[in-house]
Design an enzyme around this catalytic site. Structure first.
Site: not given
Ligand SMILES: [Zn+2]
Length: 272
Positions: A152, A2-3, A91, A110
């Site tokens: 950077r 999930p983002e 789960h 997971r």
């Protein structure tokens, strides 16, 4: 995984169900997430009225008055809304049970997700305090991105994936935003001008808002909180499209590895 848009879509879906409701209890079937779920969690939250549901990066923050539940979906977590008589599957590790019989259920095969408790200021939690500006907030613009990239030398794609520079953007949306901005993911971050940083910041916001509007993407494990799959992934311009023609110029999209992550870009439309 999930983002940010998926987490924000989940937040918006859950907000209207949770805020103002009283928590009956929390059922913990398996404490072994990325960090152990606190043993005292049921005692800490039982009876609390949920004041707000906010998001910081990819963390969901459930304000319970005396403290905050901090929830992260990890690699494969998703939240389901079910009734309190719905039988759990193997789960389904955590249930947040409301007095009205609604259950918010964390399914996480997971077990990289998190359910933590923070008394006091949640934003001061070690996991949250160093997260950079929210890309959807007014605090994020070209000048912020310009300042964050000056020292950077790494590739801009790499910097965008760093949550200190920008909160929770994630791999898919970093790829998509760089395409929309016409910037090569391989460009050294510090070489970007103020103007290009302004365009990129605007395109990051635009990309995320489009994805949120479409209900987030539905890659692999993610399903929105109402159980409906998002449909943004059919709109990806470069992500996972290696070898396919660019939607703008027809050049084949290139797929490379940067760090441990997949990068996709148009070698013609995206300038270094
Ligand atoms: Zn192109």
């Amino acid at each position: 995984m999930p983002e940010l848009p998926e987490v924000e879509t989940t937040r918006r879906g859950l907000e209207r169900l949770l805020v103002g409701q009283r928590i009956r209890t929390v059922v913990v079937r398996d404490r072994r997430l990325r960090q152990p779920v606190p043993r005292r969690l049921p005692q800490l939250v039982a009876g609390a009225i949920i004041r707000s549901l906010e998001r910081r990066g990819k963390y969901l923050l459930v304000d319970c008055g005396t403290g905050t539940l901090i929830v992260h979906l990890g690699m494969s977590g998703r939240l389901w809304v079910v009734r309190d008589d719905a039988a759990p599957t193997p789960h389904d590790h955590i249930d947040l049970v409301l007095n009205n019989g609604t259950v918010v259920r964390l399914r996480d095969p997971r077990r990289f997700g998190l359910v933590l408790w923070r008394a006091g200021d949640a934003l001061a939690h070690p996991l949250l305090r160093d997260i950079g500006p929210e890309p959807l907030s007014a605090a994020f613009d070209g000048s912020v991105l310009y300042a964050a990239t000056r020292n950077r030398g790494a590739a801009i794609k790499h910097v965008l994936m760093d949550s200190h520079a920008v909160a929770g953007l994630g791999n898919i949306y970093a790829n998509e935003a760089l395409f929309r901005a016409g910037t090569s993911p391989r460009t050294a971050a510090r070489r970007l001008s103020r103007e290009r940083c302004s365009v990129l910041a605007a395109k990051i916001r635009e990309t995320l808002e489009l994805a949120i509007g479409a209900g987030g993407s539905s890659l692999r494990d993610y399903v929105a909180s109402d159980g409906m799959a998002g449909n943004y992934q059919s709109q990806f311009l470069v992500y996972d499209r290696a070898g396919e023609p660019c939607t703008r110029c027809g050049t084949k999209i290139r797929g490379i590895r940067q760090g441990q992550r997949s990068t996709f870009y148009c070698p013609k439309c995206q300038k270094s």
